[in-house]
Design a protein around this motif. Sequence first.
Motif, PDB file in Angstrom:
ATOM      1  N   ILE A 261       0.819  -1.210   0.000  1.00 31.96           N
ATOM      2  CA  ILE A 261       0.000   0.000   0.000  1.00 31.96           C
ATOM      3  C   ILE A 261       0.856   1.265   0.000  1.00 31.96           C
ATOM      4  CG2 ILE A 261      -1.543   1.392   1.450  1.00 31.96           C
ATOM      5  CD1 ILE A 261      -3.059  -0.654  -0.071  1.00 31.96           C
ATOM      6  N   GLU A 262       1.961   1.266   0.763  1.00 34.94           N
ATOM      7  CA  GLU A 262       2.805   2.463   0.829  1.00 34.94           C
ATOM      8  C   GLU A 262       3.361   2.833  -0.548  1.00 34.94           C
ATOM      9  OE1 GLU A 262       3.303   0.266   4.792  1.00 34.94           O
ATOM     10  OE2 GLU A 262       3.058  -0.218   2.664  1.00 34.94           O
ATOM     11  N   VAL A 263       3.709   1.818  -1.332  1.00 32.91           N
ATOM     12  CA  VAL A 263       4.219   2.053  -2.689  1.00 32.91           C
ATOM     13  C   VAL A 263       3.099   2.583  -3.585  1.00 32.91           C
ATOM     14  CG1 VAL A 263       5.217   0.970  -4.741  1.00 32.91           C
ATOM     15  CG2 VAL A 263       6.028   0.319  -2.451  1.00 32.91           C
ATOM     16  N   GLN A 264       1.930   1.966  -3.471  1.00 29.33           N
ATOM     17  CA  GLN A 264       0.787   2.438  -4.256  1.00 29.33           C
ATOM     18  C   GLN A 264       0.482   3.901  -3.954  1.00 29.33           C
ATOM     19  OE1 GLN A 264      -2.714  -0.166  -4.294  1.00 29.33           O
ATOM     20  NE2 GLN A 264      -1.449  -1.847  -3.530  1.00 29.33           N
ATOM     21  N   GLU A 265       0.506   4.257  -2.654  1.00 32.93           N
ATOM     22  CA  GLU A 265       0.198   5.638  -2.263  1.00 32.93           C
ATOM     23  C   GLU A 265       1.176   6.626  -2.876  1.00 32.93           C
ATOM     24  OE1 GLU A 265      -1.852   4.957   2.155  1.00 32.93           O
ATOM     25  OE2 GLU A 265       0.322   5.284   1.976  1.00 32.93           O
ATOM     26  N   GLU A 266       2.451   6.272  -2.894  1.00 35.96           N
ATOM     27  CA  GLU A 266       3.460   7.181  -3.452  1.00 35.96           C
ATOM     28  C   GLU A 266       3.300   7.309  -4.965  1.00 35.96           C
ATOM     29  OE1 GLU A 266       6.761   9.802  -3.590  1.00 35.96           O
ATOM     30  OE2 GLU A 266       5.216   9.262  -2.123  1.00 35.96           O
ATOM     31  N   ILE A 267       2.992   6.210  -5.635  1.00 35.60           N
ATOM     32  CA  ILE A 267       2.774   6.263  -7.094  1.00 35.60           C
ATOM     33  C   ILE A 267       1.569   7.135  -7.412  1.00 35.60           C
ATOM     34  CG2 ILE A 267       2.053   4.878  -9.088  1.00 35.60           C
ATOM     35  CD1 ILE A 267       3.828   2.620  -7.963  1.00 35.60           C
ATOM     36  N   VAL A 268       0.494   6.967  -6.652  1.00 30.69           N
ATOM     37  CA  VAL A 268      -0.706   7.790  -6.860  1.00 30.69           C
ATOM     38  C   VAL A 268      -0.389   9.259  -6.632  1.00 30.69           C
ATOM     39  CG1 VAL A 268      -2.995   8.341  -5.931  1.00 30.69           C
ATOM     40  CG2 VAL A 268      -2.364   5.960  -6.370  1.00 30.69           C
ATOM     41  N   ARG A 269       0.381   9.551  -5.592  1.00 27.27           N
ATOM     42  CA  ARG A 269       0.737  10.948  -5.312  1.00 27.27           C
ATOM     43  C   ARG A 269       1.501  11.564  -6.479  1.00 27.27           C
ATOM     44  NH1 ARG A 269       4.695  14.078  -4.101  1.00 27.27           N
ATOM     45  NH2 ARG A 269       6.244  12.395  -4.200  1.00 27.27           N
ATOM     46  N   ILE A 270       2.467  10.832  -7.013  1.00 28.28           N
ATOM     47  CA  ILE A 270       3.280  11.345  -8.122  1.00 28.28           C
ATOM     48  C   ILE A 270       2.420  11.561  -9.367  1.00 28.28           C
ATOM     49  CG2 ILE A 270       5.161  10.800  -9.708  1.00 28.28           C
ATOM     50  CD1 ILE A 270       6.446   9.204  -7.364  1.00 28.28           C
ATOM     51  N   LEU A 271       1.608  10.556  -9.707  1.00 24.99           N
ATOM     52  CA  LEU A 271       0.821  10.658 -10.936  1.00 24.99           C
ATOM     53  C   LEU A 271      -0.294  11.694 -10.800  1.00 24.99           C
ATOM     54  CD1 LEU A 271       0.634   6.913 -12.021  1.00 24.99           C
ATOM     55  CD2 LEU A 271       2.088   8.727 -12.932  1.00 24.99           C
ATOM     56  N   ASP A 272      -0.867  11.798  -9.619  1.00 21.81           N
ATOM     57  CA  ASP A 272      -1.891  12.830  -9.419  1.00 21.81           C
ATOM     58  C   ASP A 272      -1.294  14.225  -9.559  1.00 21.81           C
ATOM     59  OD1 ASP A 272      -3.947  11.077  -9.089  1.00 21.81           O
ATOM     60  OD2 ASP A 272      -4.153  11.329  -6.922  1.00 21.81           O
TER      61      ASP A 272
ATOM     62  N   TYR B  85       1.041  15.061 -11.583  1.00 23.93           N
ATOM     63  CA  TYR B  85       1.138  15.306 -13.028  1.00 23.93           C
ATOM     64  C   TYR B  85      -0.215  15.717 -13.599  1.00 23.93           C
ATOM     65  CZ  TYR B  85       5.903  13.759 -14.069  1.00 23.93           C
ATOM     66  OH  TYR B  85       7.264  13.666 -14.165  1.00 23.93           O
ATOM     67  N   THR B  86      -1.255  14.969 -13.233  1.00 22.50           N
ATOM     68  CA  THR B  86      -2.577  15.293 -13.789  1.00 22.50           C
ATOM     69  C   THR B  86      -3.072  16.636 -13.270  1.00 22.50           C
ATOM     70  OG1 THR B  86      -3.650  14.014 -12.021  1.00 22.50           O
ATOM     71  CG2 THR B  86      -3.207  12.867 -14.092  1.00 22.50           C
ATOM     72  N   GLU B  87      -2.719  16.993 -12.030  1.00 25.94           N
ATOM     73  CA  GLU B  87      -3.103  18.312 -11.505  1.00 25.94           C
ATOM     74  C   GLU B  87      -2.421  19.429 -12.297  1.00 25.94           C
ATOM     75  OE1 GLU B  87      -2.122  18.177  -7.394  1.00 25.94           O
ATOM     76  OE2 GLU B  87      -3.729  16.746  -6.902  1.00 25.94           O
ATOM     77  N   LYS B  88      -1.176  19.206 -12.680  1.00 27.95           N
ATOM     78  CA  LYS B  88      -0.463  20.211 -13.474  1.00 27.95           C
ATOM     79  C   LYS B  88      -1.100  20.355 -14.859  1.00 27.95           C
ATOM     80  CE  LYS B  88       3.982  19.647 -11.152  1.00 27.95           C
ATOM     81  NZ  LYS B  88       5.354  19.091 -11.243  1.00 27.95           N
ATOM     82  N   ILE B  89      -1.540  19.229 -15.421  1.00 29.91           N
ATOM     83  CA  ILE B  89      -2.211  19.284 -16.718  1.00 29.91           C
ATOM     84  C   ILE B  89      -3.522  20.050 -16.591  1.00 29.91           C
ATOM     85  CG2 ILE B  89      -3.358  17.902 -18.501  1.00 29.91           C
ATOM     86  CD1 ILE B  89      -1.236  15.730 -17.979  1.00 29.91           C
ATOM     87  N   ASP B  90      -4.284  19.763 -15.513  1.00 30.24           N
ATOM     88  CA  ASP B  90      -5.550  20.473 -15.290  1.00 30.24           C
ATOM     89  C   ASP B  90      -5.313  21.970 -15.107  1.00 30.24           C
ATOM     90  OD1 ASP B  90      -6.922  18.104 -15.469  1.00 30.24           O
ATOM     91  OD2 ASP B  90      -7.054  17.796 -13.299  1.00 30.24           O
TER      92      ASP B  90
ATOM     93  N   GLN C 176       3.889  13.181 -21.671  1.00 30.64           N
ATOM     94  CA  GLN C 176       4.858  13.156 -20.586  1.00 30.64           C
ATOM     95  C   GLN C 176       4.308  12.366 -19.403  1.00 30.64           C
ATOM     96  OE1 GLN C 176       5.587  16.900 -18.607  1.00 30.64           O
ATOM     97  NE2 GLN C 176       7.795  16.482 -18.516  1.00 30.64           N
ATOM     98  N   TYR C 177       3.050  12.619 -19.063  1.00 29.60           N
ATOM     99  CA  TYR C 177       2.400  11.878 -17.981  1.00 29.60           C
ATOM    100  C   TYR C 177       2.398  10.380 -18.283  1.00 29.60           C
ATOM    101  CZ  TYR C 177      -1.657   9.503 -15.954  1.00 29.60           C
ATOM    102  OH  TYR C 177      -2.488   8.568 -15.373  1.00 29.60           O
ATOM    103  N   GLU C 178       2.021  10.007 -19.519  1.00 33.36           N
ATOM    104  CA  GLU C 178       1.934   8.598 -19.888  1.00 33.36           C
ATOM    105  C   GLU C 178       3.298   7.922 -19.812  1.00 33.36           C
ATOM    106  OE1 GLU C 178       0.139   8.667 -23.717  1.00 33.36           O
ATOM    107  OE2 GLU C 178      -1.845   9.221 -22.964  1.00 33.36           O
ATOM    108  N   TYR C 179       4.343   8.656 -20.221  1.00 33.23           N
ATOM    109  CA  TYR C 179       5.690   8.083 -20.180  1.00 33.23           C
ATOM    110  C   TYR C 179       6.086   7.746 -18.741  1.00 33.23           C
ATOM    111  CZ  TYR C 179      10.784   7.826 -20.279  1.00 33.23           C
ATOM    112  OH  TYR C 179      12.077   7.429 -20.098  1.00 33.23           O
ATOM    113  N   TYR C 180       5.932   8.720 -17.833  1.00 35.87           N
ATOM    114  CA  TYR C 180       6.313   8.487 -16.438  1.00 35.87           C
ATOM    115  C   TYR C 180       5.366   7.509 -15.745  1.00 35.87           C
ATOM    116  CZ  TYR C 180       9.891  12.040 -16.763  1.00 35.87           C
ATOM    117  OH  TYR C 180      11.013  12.738 -17.127  1.00 35.87           O
TER     118      TYR C 180
END
Length: 446
Positions: A164-175, A177-182, A399-403
């Motif tokens: 779960i800790e790894v999932q949380e960090e991945i979600v934080r990073i990807l979110d 990116y999507t927030e910057k796109i928004d 860029q988001y999709e690549y990372y």
Amino acid sequence: MSKLDKLLRELCPNGVEYKRIGDFAMCFPGATPKTTHPEYWENGTIPWMSSGEVNQEEVTFTEKKITQKGYDETSTKMVPVGTVVIALAGQGKTRGKVAITRIPLCTNQSLCAIVVDETVISKYLFHYLRSQYARIREISSGDGTRGGLNLKMIKAYVVPVPPIEVQEEIVRILDSYTEKIDELIQNLMTEITARNTQYGYYRDKLLKAETNAHKYKLGEIATVTKLAGFEFTNYVTYSENGNIIALRGLNVKNGRLDLHDVKYVDKSDFSKLERSKLHIGDMLFTYVGTVGQVAIVEEEDKYYLAPNVALIRCDKEVLLPQYMKYYFQTTQFWDKQIRRLLQSSSMQNIPMEKIRKFEIAVPPLDVQNRIVNVLDNFEKICADLNIGLPAEIEARQKQYEYYRDKLLTFAETGNTILSRAEQSRAEQSRAEQSRAEQSRAEQSTD
């Protein structure tokens, strides 16, 4: 060393376990109450999600709602907030797309709701399945355009499940990116709105009636006509391919032609349609439904008139088509003529005889030319912004999709629960993904 790298080293020293979706989630479809039963739909209060609404990605509203009776008498189920939803079927690119719900809702039968257990974060699964779009479509049954997914395929689909800790960090990073796109989209839309407002202001100022402008009724200096109903029924044949386009109301938007969705009429009886053939300089005017949209034809031997769109062919020795187009878009023209007529009608349409009576203030041709040149340049600036917006967003999305794909590629643990055959398929899938990443990286470098 990043926080994610540290977590992976500490919590996944031997790799990440891969599991079938069915091992950590409930998967179920929805249903559609019969549309022939108005009591299932009228004054409905329960949000009901259709396949196309996966394109929201984060679902905050649904176009349709059903009643409690419609819910009770069908097999559709309530989907809780934070549920991942995947399209099992749908036209075009819909099949295989995923969304995550932000409101409680129910779905139609072409959507599968995936409700995860405590070992998986739904937002993590959402990001992962987005990265698997092409692969998921490949496993669909049937051919490329008519294939479909089913619950068995979804439950059997294999995904990496780190702690779960790894999932949380991945979600934080990807979110992030999507927030910057928004944020980028919002900033660019604000800029476009400001430019369009400025453009509208100067257009209205330039096109205010001058003292030396002569007022005409449109019918005095232009031919105003439409495609008759019998002509369309008897002589027009639509097709999805061809060279000659029938310009419909949806093709006339914001002062220009929009050709993203067109119908061709190459197999029609053109000998009976000469009156609806369009020439360079003809102006189109939508008079039914979305009334008042205009565009100018700029190519010969390519377009014919479709129903619900009027043709206005002006006398070019008196009135320039481009000047007429801009005049029809002014606030004063809308307020004094189009809006007034619509308010006095029970239907959203303007008859031909009313259009012919539109008043237009026409200055000398040299004045028209100067005004058109100024507005053409201003419109080009606005158009360049509109072109730049999707290009910039697409670049950020790539860029988001690549990372995302880099973050969601893991070494597999030896303690996998998969069979050898399933392991082989999973390894092949990850190898294909790695090659795709390398190709994208090379294209980015180029």
